[in-house]
Design a protein around this motif. Structure first.
Motif, PDB file in Angstrom:
ATOM      1  N   LEU A   1      37.113  53.052  11.123  1.00 46.57           N
ATOM      2  CA  LEU A   1      37.379  52.689  12.514  1.00 46.57           C
ATOM      3  C   LEU A   1      38.781  52.105  12.663  1.00 46.57           C
ATOM      4  CD1 LEU A   1      33.955  51.081  13.511  1.00 46.57           C
ATOM      5  CD2 LEU A   1      34.959  53.126  14.530  1.00 46.57           C
ATOM      6  N   LEU A   2      39.181  51.248  11.730  1.00 45.45           N
ATOM      7  CA  LEU A   2      40.505  50.635  11.797  1.00 45.45           C
ATOM      8  C   LEU A   2      41.608  51.671  11.604  1.00 45.45           C
ATOM      9  CD1 LEU A   2      39.944  47.340   9.753  1.00 45.45           C
ATOM     10  CD2 LEU A   2      40.371  47.517  12.204  1.00 45.45           C
ATOM     11  N   VAL A   3      41.455  52.505  10.588  1.00 42.28           N
ATOM     12  CA  VAL A   3      42.510  53.460  10.252  1.00 42.28           C
ATOM     13  C   VAL A   3      42.672  54.525  11.333  1.00 42.28           C
ATOM     14  CG1 VAL A   3      43.194  55.222   8.591  1.00 42.28           C
ATOM     15  CG2 VAL A   3      42.312  53.045   7.778  1.00 42.28           C
ATOM     16  N   LEU A   4      41.574  54.881  12.008  1.00 44.25           N
ATOM     17  CA  LEU A   4      41.621  55.948  13.009  1.00 44.25           C
ATOM     18  C   LEU A   4      41.961  55.447  14.410  1.00 44.25           C
ATOM     19  CD1 LEU A   4      38.557  58.054  11.835  1.00 44.25           C
ATOM     20  CD2 LEU A   4      40.951  58.758  11.785  1.00 44.25           C
ATOM     21  N   LEU A   5      42.217  54.159  14.554  1.00 47.81           N
ATOM     22  CA  LEU A   5      42.583  53.631  15.866  1.00 47.81           C
ATOM     23  C   LEU A   5      43.818  54.314  16.462  1.00 47.81           C
ATOM     24  CD1 LEU A   5      42.011  49.756  15.997  1.00 47.81           C
ATOM     25  CD2 LEU A   5      41.184  51.481  17.593  1.00 47.81           C
ATOM     26  N   PRO A   6      44.899  54.538  15.687  1.00 48.90           N
ATOM     27  CA  PRO A   6      46.062  55.207  16.284  1.00 48.90           C
ATOM     28  C   PRO A   6      45.735  56.580  16.853  1.00 48.90           C
ATOM     29  CG  PRO A   6      46.653  54.212  14.178  1.00 48.90           C
ATOM     30  CD  PRO A   6      45.162  54.121  14.297  1.00 48.90           C
ATOM     31  N   GLU A   7      44.952  57.368  16.113  1.00 40.83           N
ATOM     32  CA  GLU A   7      44.622  58.705  16.601  1.00 40.83           C
ATOM     33  C   GLU A   7      43.721  58.644  17.829  1.00 40.83           C
ATOM     34  OE1 GLU A   7      43.636  58.989  12.662  1.00 40.83           O
ATOM     35  OE2 GLU A   7      44.392  61.015  12.376  1.00 40.83           O
ATOM     36  N   THR A   8      42.807  57.659  17.851  1.00 40.11           N
ATOM     37  CA  THR A   8      41.919  57.511  19.008  1.00 40.11           C
ATOM     38  C   THR A   8      42.712  57.214  20.278  1.00 40.11           C
ATOM     39  OG1 THR A   8      40.178  56.658  17.548  1.00 40.11           O
ATOM     40  CG2 THR A   8      39.916  56.279  19.906  1.00 40.11           C
ATOM     41  N   ILE A   9      43.650  56.277  20.172  1.00 40.63           N
ATOM     42  CA  ILE A   9      44.450  55.913  21.344  1.00 40.63           C
ATOM     43  C   ILE A   9      45.340  57.081  21.765  1.00 40.63           C
ATOM     44  CG2 ILE A   9      46.211  54.333  22.209  1.00 40.63           C
ATOM     45  CD1 ILE A   9      45.108  52.228  20.290  1.00 40.63           C
ATOM     46  N   ALA A  10      45.958  57.765  20.789  1.00 42.75           N
ATOM     47  CA  ALA A  10      46.820  58.905  21.113  1.00 42.75           C
ATOM     48  C   ALA A  10      46.018  60.019  21.775  1.00 42.75           C
ATOM     49  CB  ALA A  10      47.495  59.419  19.844  1.00 42.75           C
ATOM     50  N   ALA A  11      44.801  60.281  21.292  1.00 40.61           N
ATOM     51  CA  ALA A  11      43.971  61.333  21.889  1.00 40.61           C
ATOM     52  C   ALA A  11      43.556  60.973  23.306  1.00 40.61           C
ATOM     53  CB  ALA A  11      42.734  61.570  21.020  1.00 40.61           C
ATOM     54  N   ALA A  12      43.209  59.707  23.538  1.00 37.66           N
ATOM     55  CA  ALA A  12      42.823  59.272  24.884  1.00 37.66           C
ATOM     56  C   ALA A  12      43.989  59.407  25.850  1.00 37.66           C
ATOM     57  CB  ALA A  12      42.325  57.830  24.844  1.00 37.66           C
ATOM     58  N   ARG A  13      45.192  59.067  25.408  1.00 41.36           N
ATOM     59  CA  ARG A  13      46.366  59.205  26.265  1.00 41.36           C
ATOM     60  C   ARG A  13      46.645  60.666  26.598  1.00 41.36           C
ATOM     61  NH1 ARG A  13      50.900  54.946  23.892  1.00 41.36           N
ATOM     62  NH2 ARG A  13      49.882  53.027  24.624  1.00 41.36           N
ATOM     63  N   ALA A  14      46.495  61.536  25.615  1.00 41.90           N
ATOM     64  CA  ALA A  14      46.718  62.961  25.867  1.00 41.90           C
ATOM     65  C   ALA A  14      45.695  63.501  26.869  1.00 41.90           C
ATOM     66  CB  ALA A  14      46.647  63.746  24.558  1.00 41.90           C
ATOM     67  N   ALA A  15      44.440  63.092  26.725  1.00 37.47           N
ATOM     68  CA  ALA A  15      43.412  63.548  27.657  1.00 37.47           C
ATOM     69  C   ALA A  15      43.684  63.049  29.072  1.00 37.47           C
ATOM     70  CB  ALA A  15      42.034  63.074  27.192  1.00 37.47           C
ATOM     71  N   ARG A  16      44.224  61.829  29.171  1.00 38.72           N
ATOM     72  CA  ARG A  16      44.562  61.288  30.491  1.00 38.72           C
ATOM     73  C   ARG A  16      45.678  62.082  31.154  1.00 38.72           C
ATOM     74  NH1 ARG A  16      44.531  55.967  28.786  1.00 38.72           N
ATOM     75  NH2 ARG A  16      46.787  55.934  28.809  1.00 38.72           N
ATOM     76  N   ARG A  17      46.538  62.710  30.334  1.00 36.94           N
ATOM     77  CA  ARG A  17      47.621  63.540  30.873  1.00 36.94           C
ATOM     78  C   ARG A  17      47.182  64.995  31.055  1.00 36.94           C
ATOM     79  NH1 ARG A  17      50.590  60.962  26.711  1.00 36.94           N
ATOM     80  NH2 ARG A  17      50.688  62.959  25.600  1.00 36.94           N
ATOM     81  N   ASP A  18      45.865  65.225  30.994  1.00 34.46           N
ATOM     82  CA  ASP A  18      45.309  66.567  31.166  1.00 34.46           C
ATOM     83  C   ASP A  18      45.729  67.497  30.042  1.00 34.46           C
ATOM     84  OD1 ASP A  18      43.573  68.185  32.542  1.00 34.46           O
ATOM     85  OD2 ASP A  18      45.119  69.057  33.826  1.00 34.46           O
ATOM     86  N   ARG A  19      45.852  66.948  28.836  1.00 29.73           N
ATOM     87  CA  ARG A  19      46.192  67.741  27.651  1.00 29.73           C
ATOM     88  C   ARG A  19      45.042  67.606  26.633  1.00 29.73           C
ATOM     89  NH1 ARG A  19      49.198  69.473  30.850  1.00 29.73           N
ATOM     90  NH2 ARG A  19      51.477  69.549  30.785  1.00 29.73           N
ATOM     91  N   VAL A  20      43.866  68.069  27.053  1.00 31.83           N
ATOM     92  CA  VAL A  20      42.664  67.916  26.227  1.00 31.83           C
ATOM     93  C   VAL A  20      42.800  68.659  24.914  1.00 31.83           C
ATOM     94  CG1 VAL A  20      40.175  68.360  26.124  1.00 31.83           C
ATOM     95  CG2 VAL A  20      41.204  67.539  28.247  1.00 31.83           C
ATOM     96  N   GLN A  21      43.505  69.798  24.912  1.00 33.27           N
ATOM     97  CA  GLN A  21      43.675  70.550  23.677  1.00 33.27           C
ATOM     98  C   GLN A  21      44.385  69.721  22.616  1.00 33.27           C
ATOM     99  OE1 GLN A  21      42.493  73.793  22.943  1.00 33.27           O
ATOM    100  NE2 GLN A  21      43.010  73.002  20.914  1.00 33.27           N
ATOM    101  N   ILE A  22      45.381  68.954  23.028  1.00 41.38           N
ATOM    102  CA  ILE A  22      46.077  68.089  22.070  1.00 41.38           C
ATOM    103  C   ILE A  22      45.108  67.058  21.502  1.00 41.38           C
ATOM    104  CG2 ILE A  22      47.947  66.415  21.794  1.00 41.38           C
ATOM    105  CD1 ILE A  22      49.471  67.880  23.944  1.00 41.38           C
ATOM    106  N   SER A  23      44.241  66.511  22.358  1.00 38.71           N
ATOM    107  CA  SER A  23      43.237  65.545  21.900  1.00 38.71           C
ATOM    108  C   SER A  23      42.309  66.163  20.864  1.00 38.71           C
ATOM    109  CB  SER A  23      42.428  65.022  23.089  1.00 38.71           C
ATOM    110  OG  SER A  23      43.252  64.426  24.057  1.00 38.71           O
TER     111      SER A  23
END
Length: 366
Positions: free
Chosen positions: A264-286
């Motif tokens: 959970l700790l190590v994957l926090l950066p990827e989780t936040i980056a994926a959520a930001r991409a989805a918010r920008r309507d870039r679900v494929q990147i997520s």
């Protein structure tokens, strides 16, 4: 020039990772009192946020799908170092740490990050749209890697317990590395378009059409700071791990739950980056981040652990138990049904998040 340098150094995305590394150096290998643990945890959180920022800068510069690979591979390489370090110092308690952490990473990425991304994308556009061809290929690779490295050892008969023989472990390591390398070649080569965002009509779009990419100097600086931030994340996580282990033991949770907390700790950066991409309507990147991280976690970790097992004492337990096998099978079936249509609603996102909740609950209460 001097003013620009001072401004850059006072930027929190630069100063926090550097201070987090200084904190790591000052606290490494020491028994820390409670207040210091809190300070280290604060720098850990700051380094996570800084890692996300610098990964996005690099991704913007190199474009997709290369950008998604940067964060996934960087995090996984340092995750491997953390697992090996803990296994060397953990003795018998750490014999299943690699399995627990890798399985936790698969469940978090394929249910947590993927489910959160679909939920955010569907809430924004009612239907989250992605390329089913690229995502399906990534899911097939993750499933094969997981089955080969985490399921097959449960049923082999050459060694007692859920473990490979040396020859079997070597084969699994080579096959995992080869399969991961093949996927990266496909993702960044002749089928690159399969991993780019798409419109509701299925038209491929550039991931960053609305902004100019940063200059090479800024991208290289962010790449260096990304690595610094990730070292700080994993190192500070290792520093606070005794407190985590004590908390896990104090809560009467199984020792394997430590692997869940580490993932959970190590994957926090990827989780936040994926959520930001989805918010920008870039679900494929997520989805690239989610499945790419799961793939890298297995495809790079298993070969590294196989190599490290030459020096590690005791058996290396990789095979999953009955409950874990059930959750993995349910995740694979659900993911296939999610990916095939190439679009998803809040229902699919919610289903995956419930599967993550079930995994965390059963890891705490097996």
């Amino acid at each position: 020039m001097a003013a620009s340098l001072r401004s850059r150094l006072t930027d929190w995305t630069v100063s926090v990772p550097l201070l987090a590394v200084v904190t790591l150096i000052l606290t490494w290998g020491r028994d820390l009192p409670g207040p210091i643990v809190v300070v280290v945890a604060a720098f850990l959180a700051g380094a996570v946020l800084a890692a996300v920022h610098h990964a996005e800068v690099v991704a913007h510069r190199v474009g997709e799908p290369y950008g998604s690979l940067v964060l996934a591979v960087a995090v996984t390489v340092i995750e491997v170092a953390l697992i090996v370090t803990l296994m060397i110092s953990g003795g018998e308690k750490a014999q299943s740490l690699a399995r627990d952490t890798v399985f936790a990473a698969v469940m978090i990425t394929c249910n947590g990050i993927l489910g959160l991304s679909l939920l955010i994308g569907a809430l924004r556009r009612k239907v989250a749209v992605f390329n089913s061809e690229g995502t399906g290929g990534a899911l097939a690779t993750v499933t094969t890697l997981a089955a080969l490295s985490l399921v097959v050892p449960t049923f082999t008969t050459s060694r007692p317990g859920p473990q490979f023989s040396p020859a079997q472990l070597a084969f699994a390591a080579v096959a995992s590395l080869a399969l991961y390398g093949l996927f990266v070649m496909v993702q960044t080569g002749r089928h690159r378009d399969y991993f780019l965002p798409v419109t509701a009509e299925g038209r491929v779009v550039d991931a960053e059409v609305h902004a100019e990419p940063p200059p090479n100097r800024a991208a290289l600086l962010s790449l260096g700071l990304l690595l610094v931030a990730l070292v700080a994340v994993v190192g500070d996580a290792k520093t606070v791990s005794p407190a985590i282990e004590s908390a896990v033991a104090g809560a009467n949770l199984p020792q394997s739950f430590v692997g869940v907390v580490i993932a959970l700790l190590v994957l926090l950066p990827e989780t936040i980056a994926a959520a930001r991409a989805a918010r920008r309507d870039r679900v494929q990147i997520s989805l690239n981040l989610a499945l790419g991280s799961a793939m890298a976690s297995i495809g790079l970790t298993i070969p590294a652990i196989a190599l490290a097992s030459i020096w590690l004492e005791g058996p290396l337990l990789l095979g999953l138990g009955g409950t874990q096998l059930t959750l993995l099978a349910l995740t694979v079936v659900t993911s296939v049904l999610t990916v095939v249509p190439g679009r998803a609603t809040v229902l699919q996102g919610g289903v995956h998040l419930v599967l993550l909740a079930a995994f965390v609950f059963l890891a705490a209460s097996p």
